[in-house]
Design an enzyme around this catalytic site. Structure first.
Site, PDB file in Angstrom:
ATOM      1  N   ASP A   1       4.874   0.776  11.971  1.00  0.00           N
ATOM      2  CA  ASP A   1       3.675   0.081  11.483  1.00  0.00           C
ATOM      3  C   ASP A   1       3.611  -1.381  11.944  1.00  0.00           C
ATOM      4  O   ASP A   1       2.635  -2.068  11.653  1.00  0.00           O
ATOM      5  CB  ASP A   1       3.602   0.154   9.948  1.00  0.00           C
ATOM      6  CG  ASP A   1       3.225   1.546   9.459  1.00  0.00           C
ATOM      7  OD1 ASP A   1       2.802   2.374  10.284  1.00  0.00           O
ATOM      8  OD2 ASP A   1       3.349   1.807   8.242  1.00  0.00           O
TER       9      ASP A   1
ATOM     10  N   CYS B   1      -4.834  13.134  13.369  1.00  0.00           N
ATOM     11  CA  CYS B   1      -5.421  11.828  13.075  1.00  0.00           C
ATOM     12  C   CYS B   1      -5.279  10.971  14.310  1.00  0.00           C
ATOM     13  O   CYS B   1      -4.703  11.402  15.304  1.00  0.00           O
ATOM     14  CB  CYS B   1      -4.764  11.192  11.860  1.00  0.00           C
ATOM     15  SG  CYS B   1      -3.099  10.668  12.174  1.00  0.00           S
TER      16      CYS B   1
ATOM     17  N   LYS C   1       0.824  -1.209   0.000  1.00  0.00           N
ATOM     18  CA  LYS C   1       0.000   0.000   0.000  1.00  0.00           C
ATOM     19  C   LYS C   1       0.857   1.258   0.000  1.00  0.00           C
ATOM     20  O   LYS C   1       0.614   2.185  -0.774  1.00  0.00           O
ATOM     21  CB  LYS C   1      -0.892  -0.006   1.248  1.00  0.00           C
ATOM     22  CG  LYS C   1      -1.534   1.334   1.521  1.00  0.00           C
ATOM     23  CD  LYS C   1      -2.364   1.309   2.760  1.00  0.00           C
ATOM     24  CE  LYS C   1      -1.896   2.345   3.730  1.00  0.00           C
ATOM     25  NZ  LYS C   1      -2.980   3.057   4.416  1.00  0.00           N
TER      26      LYS C   1
ATOM     27  N   ARG D   1      -8.456  -0.412   4.929  1.00  0.00           N
ATOM     28  CA  ARG D   1      -7.567   0.616   4.365  1.00  0.00           C
ATOM     29  C   ARG D   1      -6.224   0.013   3.998  1.00  0.00           C
ATOM     30  O   ARG D   1      -5.523   0.558   3.143  1.00  0.00           O
ATOM     31  CB  ARG D   1      -7.330   1.743   5.387  1.00  0.00           C
ATOM     32  CG  ARG D   1      -8.553   2.553   5.668  1.00  0.00           C
ATOM     33  CD  ARG D   1      -8.209   3.748   6.519  1.00  0.00           C
ATOM     34  NE  ARG D   1      -7.174   4.548   5.874  1.00  0.00           N
ATOM     35  CZ  ARG D   1      -6.600   5.600   6.417  1.00  0.00           C
ATOM     36  NH1 ARG D   1      -6.954   5.983   7.606  1.00  0.00           N
ATOM     37  NH2 ARG D   1      -5.678   6.255   5.770  1.00  0.00           N
TER      38      ARG D   1
END
Ligand code: UD1
Length: 417
Positions: A305, A117, A22, A397
């Protein structure tokens, strides 16, 4: 709202294929703005953020087609509307990646400022400063960044801190600038390298991607190209952690081990055996994993991540681990949900002390962001009884068909209304 329902306690066995990355696909799709010819991108994962990027480019006036699953063709022969509206940027912060390409190609851009966010403030000041150093005039009006430049000029830009999309934005902008740009303290992430390779296939002159100094010699125009996106190292890492926690033996096909050193090292330390051959990674594990300390930092160190997934592993590990997050200031929201499943976690500033529990118990839990939702799915795979993960639109996502891939490995997992 869709939920995932997981019945824990089954080992994982079998093989799955890893999707395209991604975080490489998004900047590569944005790079289509830089040429009037067609860019054909292959191995694009089917994800909500990819769909949002395609919608964003379409509303600008690009032609976007999908001739086959996983292939997207984009033609920016004309860009009628160099705009990234609030509604799109608010759902996907990576929309900021159109800023550099738009200014370089159209001489102007109007991009909504991303707000806060779920994982922190995430400002874009370095993107702005870099473009200003290249001669762009930038103003903020009504929540929008308005950027203008007749033609960008090459410049030496020293980034204050390592930023992945910041490096990508400036690298893309510099491909069409007059003269040479040198980006110092650039991000070394493999996705930056993938983008540079795609841009070079389009006729750009970029050297040094993958190191912390990237040199870009500007050219008059770029041409069309065909480019295949690299495999997703975070999806790969997530499946490896799943098997290290649940036990069993899995093979991840189409994966790259050469860009996962820090993660593989930690998995071996936890007791898993890992081998890589012919473009596949195999992991075998049994019993409880050992606790492993992790500290996130820019590539090639341990990726932020993957932090949430290792917190899930440590929650059931033998021993106590210290998890330290140095990239984002508010990335421990999953700790609270894991505690609801019986985990013993103490958060203190940017560190978490995780004392491994022999068991987690299934519960109703809520995903707060993409990687936090992955962490809860992993916890669900090993918990006693049923775990229901709410708000799984976050998962969509960034993970292509997570539940069908996990089902193929023997997990009991399904999506419900
Ligand atoms: C990218 C990844 C994301 C990953 C992150 C860190 C994409 C689409 N997303 O996000 O999955 O978690 O890298 O590896 O590739 N910062 C500033 N000013 C700026 C830019 C960044 O202060 O102008 C700060 C951020 O707030 C953060 C740090 O720098 O604390 C790193 O952020 P950055 O590398 O920019 O993350 P993204 O590129 O947004």
């Amino acid at each position: 709202m869709e939920k995932l329902i997981i019945e824990g306690g089954r080992p994982l066995e079998g093989a799955v294929h890893i999707s395209g990355a991604k975080n490489a696909a998004l900047p590569i799709l944005a790079a289509s703005i830089l040429t009037a010819e067609t860019l054909c991108v292959q191995n694009v994962p089917r994800l909500r953020d990819v769909a949002t990027t395609c919608a964003l480019l379409t509303q600008m006036g690009l032609w976007v087609r999908q001739p086959a699953a996983g292939t997207i063709e984009l033609s920016a022969h004309a860009i009628a509307n160099p705009l990234a509206p609030y509604d799109m940027v608010k759902t996907m912060r990576a929309a900021i990646l159109v800023l550099g390409p738009l200014v370089a190609r159209c001489g102007q851009a109007r991009v909504s400022l991303p707000g806060g966010c779920a994982i922190g403030l995430r400002p874009v000041d370095l993107h702005i400063k870099g473009l200003q150093a290249m001669g762009a005039e930038i103003e903020i009006e009504h929540g929008y960044l308005i950027a203008r430049a007749k033609r960008l000029r090459g410049a030496r830009i020293v980034l204050d801190l390592v930023t992945v999309t910041g490096t990508e934005n400036l690298m893309m902008a510099a491909t069409l600038a007059e003269g040479t740009t040198v980006l110092e303290n650039a991000a070394r992430e493999p996705e930056v390298v993938d983008l540079a390779q795609c841009l070079n296939a389009m006729g750009a002159r970029i050297a040094g991607a993958g190191s912390d100094v990237i040199t870009i010699e500007g050219v008059e125009c770029l041409r069309g190209a065909r480019y295949r996106v690299m495999p997703d190292r975070i999806e790969t890492g997530t499946f490896l952690v799943a098997a290290a926690m649940a036990g069993g033996k899995i093979k991840l096909e189409g994966a790259r081990d050469d860009i996962l050193d820090a993660v593989l090292e930690k998995l071996r330390e936890s007791g898993a055996s890992i081998s890589a051959a012919n473009g596949a990674i195999t992991l075998e594990a049994s019993g409880r994993p050992r606790a492993v300390n992790v500290r996130t930092a820019p590539y090639p160190a341990f990726p932020t991540d993957m932090q949430a997934q290792f917190m899930a592993l440590n929650a059931i590990a033998d021993g106590t681990a210290l998890v330290t997050e140095t990239i984002f200031e508010n990335r421990f929201m999953h700790a609270q949900e894991l505690k609801r499943m019986g985990a013993d976690i103490e958060v203190e500033g940017n560190s978490a002390i995780v004392r491994g529990s022999a068991h987690l118990d299934g519960a109703m839990v809520m995903a707060t962001d993409l990687r936090a939702s992955a962490c809860l799915v992993l916890a669900g795979l090993v918990a006693r009884g049923e775990t229901v993960v709410d708000r799984i639109y976050h998962l969509d996502r960034g993970y292509e068909q997570l539940e069908s891939k996990l089902s193929a490995l023997g997990a009991r997992i399904r999506r419900a209304g």
